[in-house]
Design a protein around this motif. Structure first.
Motif, mmCIF file in Angstrom:
data_model
loop_
_atom_site.group_PDB
_atom_site.id
_atom_site.type_symbol
_atom_site.label_atom_id
_atom_site.label_comp_id
_atom_site.label_asym_id
_atom_site.label_seq_id
_atom_site.Cartn_x
_atom_site.Cartn_y
_atom_site.Cartn_z
ATOM 1 N N THR A 43 38.245 67.053 58.820
ATOM 2 C CA THR A 43 37.284 66.751 57.768
ATOM 3 C C THR A 43 36.927 68.570 58.123
ATOM 4 O O THR A 43 36.373 68.559 56.332
ATOM 5 N N LEU A 44 37.216 69.530 58.521
ATOM 6 C CA LEU A 44 36.830 70.774 58.601
ATOM 7 C C LEU A 44 38.026 71.255 57.945
ATOM 8 O O LEU A 44 37.372 72.096 57.058
ATOM 9 N N ASP A 45 38.990 70.728 57.766
ATOM 10 C CA ASP A 45 40.049 71.434 56.625
ATOM 11 C C ASP A 45 38.837 71.173 55.150
ATOM 12 O O ASP A 45 39.245 72.526 54.235
ATOM 13 N N MET A 46 38.699 70.170 55.303
ATOM 14 C CA MET A 46 38.196 69.884 53.351
ATOM 15 C C MET A 46 37.280 70.658 53.249
ATOM 16 O O MET A 46 36.514 70.951 52.596
ATOM 17 N N LEU A 47 36.286 71.133 54.134
ATOM 18 C CA LEU A 47 35.002 72.536 53.926
ATOM 19 C C LEU A 47 36.333 73.691 53.678
ATOM 20 O O LEU A 47 35.481 74.699 52.885
ATOM 21 N N VAL A 48 36.887 73.878 55.006
ATOM 22 C CA VAL A 48 37.507 75.055 55.241
ATOM 23 C C VAL A 48 38.117 75.524 54.171
ATOM 24 O O VAL A 48 38.477 77.223 53.757
ATOM 25 N N GLY B 77 43.353 60.158 67.325
ATOM 26 C CA GLY B 77 41.496 60.128 68.538
ATOM 27 C C GLY B 77 40.324 60.937 67.621
ATOM 28 O O GLY B 77 41.305 61.518 66.516
ATOM 29 N N PHE B 78 39.470 61.014 68.011
ATOM 30 C CA PHE B 78 38.267 61.228 67.017
ATOM 31 C C PHE B 78 38.336 63.026 66.732
ATOM 32 O O PHE B 78 38.324 63.278 65.922
ATOM 33 N N MET B 79 38.887 63.769 67.488
ATOM 34 C CA MET B 79 39.505 65.086 67.427
ATOM 35 C C MET B 79 40.574 65.023 66.308
ATOM 36 O O MET B 79 40.208 66.182 65.277
ATOM 37 N N SER C 148 28.586 66.087 52.271
ATOM 38 C CA SER C 148 28.787 64.659 53.184
ATOM 39 C C SER C 148 29.815 64.818 53.471
ATOM 40 O O SER C 148 30.849 64.817 54.210
ATOM 41 N N SER C 149 30.912 64.488 52.423
ATOM 42 C CA SER C 149 32.530 64.742 52.771
ATOM 43 C C SER C 149 33.305 65.089 51.149
ATOM 44 O O SER C 149 32.763 64.901 50.308
ATOM 45 N N GLY C 150 34.384 65.493 51.972
ATOM 46 C CA GLY C 150 35.317 66.230 50.190
ATOM 47 C C GLY C 150 34.447 67.585 49.820
ATOM 48 O O GLY C 150 33.860 68.526 50.176
ATOM 49 N N LEU C 151 35.684 67.995 49.007
ATOM 50 C CA LEU C 151 35.844 68.958 48.482
ATOM 51 C C LEU C 151 34.887 69.263 47.154
ATOM 52 O O LEU C 151 33.654 70.420 46.913
ATOM 53 N N ILE D 181 29.888 66.759 60.128
ATOM 54 C CA ILE D 181 31.171 66.618 60.090
ATOM 55 C C ILE D 181 31.460 66.723 61.939
ATOM 56 O O ILE D 181 32.071 65.332 62.434
ATOM 57 N N VAL D 182 30.845 67.578 63.197
ATOM 58 C CA VAL D 182 31.451 66.558 63.896
ATOM 59 C C VAL D 182 29.824 65.500 65.019
ATOM 60 O O VAL D 182 30.756 64.722 65.627
ATOM 61 N N SER D 183 29.802 65.262 64.308
ATOM 62 C CA SER D 183 28.838 64.657 64.884
ATOM 63 C C SER D 183 29.210 62.846 63.941
ATOM 64 O O SER D 183 29.651 61.997 64.783
ATOM 65 N N ASP D 184 29.913 63.426 62.557
ATOM 66 C CA ASP D 184 30.573 62.064 62.131
ATOM 67 C C ASP D 184 32.143 62.179 63.196
ATOM 68 O O ASP D 184 32.261 60.556 63.405
#
Length: 942
Positions: A796-801, A788-790, A610-613, A736-739
């Motif tokens: 959030t993408l950074d937390m995944l990548v 903004g949302f971007m 869901s979120s985080g590493l 992540i994008v939907s959130d």
């Protein structure tokens, strides 16, 4: 004329006699003018005198010419009534003149011929006298030298005598002048010298007197005894090589110091324990002796005995002797090492191991103690598929391969030297052929000149001179030695292939049995990898699998190439390509799917869903500790410390797990780099150690080039692994994008219709931030002051990548990020289709897309992806977002067609007309009807 000038001109003694004398005068120009005038006056006077003398020639003319009318004395109007008579008279006059000229010319030619004949006879007579004098001189010199045993002088005299005879100088007149006794004495001396030299030569051969042979061999050439000399010299070489090849026993006491009986006994026991010498030692002694023989004896034989094909005979004798001694050693080696049976077993075991690792079906057969094939309940009873039993241990087989490689290497070195020697012999023969042809041509030209250019009947000599030299096949291309070497090379390559796969199998088992062992992992160290900074791959790891397998491959190919045998090297190169591209690739792909992609599936593996590493359980545990309060009691403090330590251990375990999972994909990049290095190394070995331009070498080059498809297959497997990982991460990216855009929120209404963070009581996090581009002035100003949302999406993408990016190789990290970015861009495009846009909203969209583009460039490692064109080519969904933002920013519909056409000309337009219609219809300022009409017209134009 010059004679007239020397007699003086008009009796003037002061006129210079010649032009050369004029140059010595004080005034050369004046002297030359006076000489010219005097010459002109004398020429005029002589011409007048000549005309007076010619007046009396009419009486010598034919009567018909004398009776002709004189044109000077004929009166005007008098006509010549007999024109035919005049023409006939002229013709008779010309005929008479030509007859006189011909008779005079013929007489002159006859006189010249007579003079030439007299000169020729005089020259021949002089030559015969000179030849007779030379014969008498040679007879006396030969008698004196033969009496004093000066055989070299006698041989030189006989050589000159034979050469005179060959050139045809012994004419009857020359022999008569020299005397019959002189010629008989020279013939007798020749016979005596031949007999003496032959006896001495045989005696030197029997006693192995090399010095005497070196002195007498040039003399045999002088007296034309090359055939006898070749036969005797070959007999000497045969005996000398046999004596040299015979192994001499080593003395027990080489220092000649006193030794006790016990010491002597120990030395004898030590030598007895040593056993027989390896076969390559015996071969090396034979080959060295053969090479030494050719180097020392072939030059003299080629120079002195070439007319009897002594050079070719020496090469053939040495090779025959080598074959007679080396082939039995090879046969004994094949029999003692059981190469035939071991090669068959290795071939069968290779098939079993290949089937085990490529199809995943392990064999159910084994070999009992007697060597029979039996059925077992599980193939796990024999992990090596019988390699240890039927072939041997890895170390033992590797040592046996070293021994076989040395045997092949020594043999190939000898064969190359022999081939080079034969080539040099043919070059020397070609030079002698050209020299002899040139000598025959010169002799023939002299004879033709002596015969006034008359050529002899028959052109046999001319045809022989014009024929080019044809190289002689001294050693056949395929001999018994070549056949036995090819047989051993075949056995060697088959066993080497099985040894290579067995070495890989040991690496497979070792790595698979210790997946979590840190000793199996090392830092990634390949081209393009950096270990400092915050870029991709700073903590990337690799396993020992690839390096172990590639080391075994490098060792096998280098050993095969070191033999110098092109057939063995070609076979080993092909086997290496098969093992790398067939077995290693399959194992690595399987490991990547099982231990790499599967472990990185969000929510089920190492990555949180869901979120985080990290796992939710870790975060929940840490949050519960905070809520309970820290430091309330000693027990509470110790419990919090223990929980923190457990969380840190769990974090480290998960981070190591991610690094180990990424290492399986990094191994594919390592395999690409090592395979390229292997191909480059083998190409360098070919350039250094193999003859260029031959068919076998070209075939070997093609075999080495088969590694290039293997490299591409490793690279394709790495790309496929990243694609699989992207497909696994795609659901998480969509979430992540939907959130971020708020499309999945049950309360999708935004605060004040904006896309900024609000503070509404009871509003959820998803409701605080959502995508909205239907902005007026107030909301646009408020949006500029908020996040903004971007921004949240990129964070959030950074937390995944980030954990994947830091543990993947740079190229793989970029490929993964582009895949994730493409999935996010597709999701954003889908969300954009649900929005409405004002002019300010289009500006806001362009700003958000630019932020996403800047974020992508900052996270990519490759310098090639810094340009927009290259980045758009690599990630089409991102390019579509940029094109959508540009399309929605147009102020007037009339500018749409210009934008689309110019972008298509530049090659950076991926939107279809249906997509353009859909997005232009979302602009609140544009009427849908006008948009459809505009793009319908454009579609009709296309």
């Amino acid at each position: 004329t010059q004679a007239a000038l020397h007699t003086g001109v008009d009796g003037l003694s002061n006129v210079t006699k010649s032009m050369a004398d004029c140059l010595d005068e004080p005034d050369p120009v004046k002297a030359l003018i006076e000489l010219s005038k005097a010459s002109e006056a004398r020429a005029q006077r002589l011409s007048e005198q000549l005309l007076k003398e010619l007046d009396g020639l009419s009486q010598n003319l034919p009567a018909i010419l004398v009776d002709l009318p004189n044109q000077k004395t004929k009166t005007r109007g008098e006509n010549d009534t007999n024109a035919i008579q005049i023409a006939m008279a002229c013709a008779d006059s010309i005929e008479a003149s030509l007859s006189k000229i011909a008779s005079g010319g013929t007489q002159a030619s006859q006189e010249i011929r007579q003079l030439e004949q007299q000169k020729r006879e005089t020259d021949e007579h002089a030559q015969d006298v000179e030849t007779a004098i030379d014969l008498r001189r040679m007879s006396e010199a030969a008698s004196e030298a033969l009496a004093s045993q000066q055989h070299r002088v006698v041989a030189q005299t006989i050589r000159d005598f034979i050469e005179q005879k060959r050139l045809g100088k012994h004419t009857n007149r020359a022999l008569a002048y020299a005397g019959e006794y002189t010629v008989q004495h020279l013939e007798t001396t020749n016979q005596v010298l031949r007999t003496t030299l032959l006896e001495k030569y045989e005696n030197a051969v029997d006693h192995g007197d090399l010095r005497t042979l070196g002195d007498l061999t040039p003399l045999l050439q002088m007296v034309q005894m090359e055939k006898e000399g070749v036969a005797l010299y070959l007999r000497y070489l045969q005996g000398a090589m046999a004596l040299e090849w015979k192994e001499k026993p080593r003395p027990l006491n080489p220092t000649n110091e006193p030794m006790s009986r016990a010491a002597l006994a120990r030395e004898e026991a030590k030598r007895a324990a040593e056993g027989p010498k390896p076969p390559y030692v015996q071969m090396a002694r034979i080959y060295n002796c053969a090479v030494q023989t050719l180097r020392h004896h072939l030059p003299m034989v080629s120079f002195c005995l070439a007319r009897a094909d002594g050079d070719a005979a020496v090469c053939q004798l040495v090779h025959v002797q080598v074959e007679q001694n080396v082939v039995p050693i090879f046969q004994t080696y094949i029999s003692d090492r059981q190469l035939r049976q071991v090669a068959l077993n290795a071939q069968r075991i290779y098939g079993l191991m290949e089937q085990k690792f490529t199809t995943g079906v392990e064999s159910t057969t084994a070999i009992d103690e007697e060597g029979n094939e039996v059925t077992t309940s599980s193939a796990m009873d024999m992990d090596d598929c019988g390699f240890q039993v039927e072939v041997g241990g890895l170390a033992d087989v590797d040592g046996a391969m070293e021994e076989a490689a040395l045997c092949l290497q020594h043999t190939e070195s000898y064969v190359r030297f022999l081939r080079h020697t034969v080539s040099e012999v043919n070059k020397a023969r070609e030079l002698r052929h050209k020299k002899e042809a040139e000598e025959r041509r010169l002799i023939r030209e002299r004879q033709e000149w002596a015969n006034n250019g008359a050529q002899k009947d028959g052109n046999d000599d001319n045809e022989e001179d014009e024929k080019p030299y044809q190289p002689v096949e001294i050693i056949p291309a395929h001999t018994q030695l070549h056949e036995v070497v090819a047989e051993v090379g075949g056995y060697y390559s088959g066993i080497e292939r099985c040894l290579l796969l067995a070495s890989m199998q040991r690496a497979f088992i070792q790595v698979s049995s210790s997946i979590t062992d840190p000793r199996q992992y090392t830092d990634l160290n390949i081209k393009g990898h950096r270990t400092s900074g915050d870029r991709a791959g700073i903590r990337a790891l690799k396993t020992s699998l690839v390096e172990t397998c590639l080391y075994a491959t490098r060792r096998a190919t280098q050993r095969a190439f070191a033999t110098g045998h092109t057939g063995t090297a070609s076979a080993t190169a092909n086997f290496a390509s098969d093992c790398l591209g067939g077995v290693l690739l399959e194992v690595m792909v399987h490991r990547t799917e099982e231990y790499g992609v599967a472990k990185l599936k969000p929510g089920e593996g190492l990555l949180e869903g869901s979120s985080g590493l990290f796992n939710n359980a870790v975060l929940a545990s840490a949050n519960s500790m905070i809520r309970r309060g820290a430091g309330a009691a000693t027990g509470g403090a110790s419990g919090a410390t223990k929980t923190a330590e457990e969380n840190e251990a769990t974090r480290r375990r998960i981070e190591y797990g991610i690094a180990y999972a990424c290492a399986t994909m990094n191994d594919l990049e390592v395999a690409v780099a090592h395979t390229e290095q292997l191909e480059k190394m083998l190409q360098g070995e070919i350039e250094k150690g193999f003859p260029s331009g031959t068919h076998d070498t070209e075939q070997l080059v093609m075999c080495v080039k088969t590694l290039n498809p293997v490299t591409e297959s490793f690279r394709a497997a790495a790309n496929s692994a990243i694609e699989s990982l992207v497909s696994v991460l795609t659901p998480r990216v969509r979430s992540i994008v939907s959130d971020a855009v708020g499309t999945d929120s049950p309360n999708a209404t935004s605060f004040m219709g904006t896309s900024v963070i609000g503070t509404v009581k009871g509003a959820t996090e998803k409701a605080m931030v959502r995508m909205n581009y239907n902005l007026d002035d107030a909301t646009y100003q408020l949006l500029q002051l908020s996040e903004g949302f971007m921004s949240r999406l990129c964070t959030t993408l950074d937390m995944l990548v980030l954990p994947l990016r830091t543990h993947l190789a740079p190229r793989l990290s970029d490929a993964l990020f582009l895949g994730i970015l493409g999935s996010a861009a597709k999701r954003i495009e889908t969300a954009l289709r649900r929005c409405h846009f004002t002019a300010l909203g289009a500006l806001s969209l362009d700003s958000d897309v630019r932020d996403l583009l800047s974020y992508a460039k900052d996270r990519l490692d490759s310098p090639e992806l810094t340009s927009n064109f290259t980045l758009f080519r690599a990630c089409t969904p991102l390019a579509r977002l940029v094109q959508i933002a540009r399309l929605l920013q147009v102020d007037d519909l009339d500018d749409v067609l210009d934008l689309i056409s110019s972008s298509k000309r530049k090659g950076n337009w991926d939107l279809k007309l249906e997509d353009a219609k859909a997005f232009l219809g979302l602009r609140v300022e544009f009427e849908t009807r006008k948009v459809n009409e505009l793009l319908s017209i454009s579609e009709g134009d296309e």
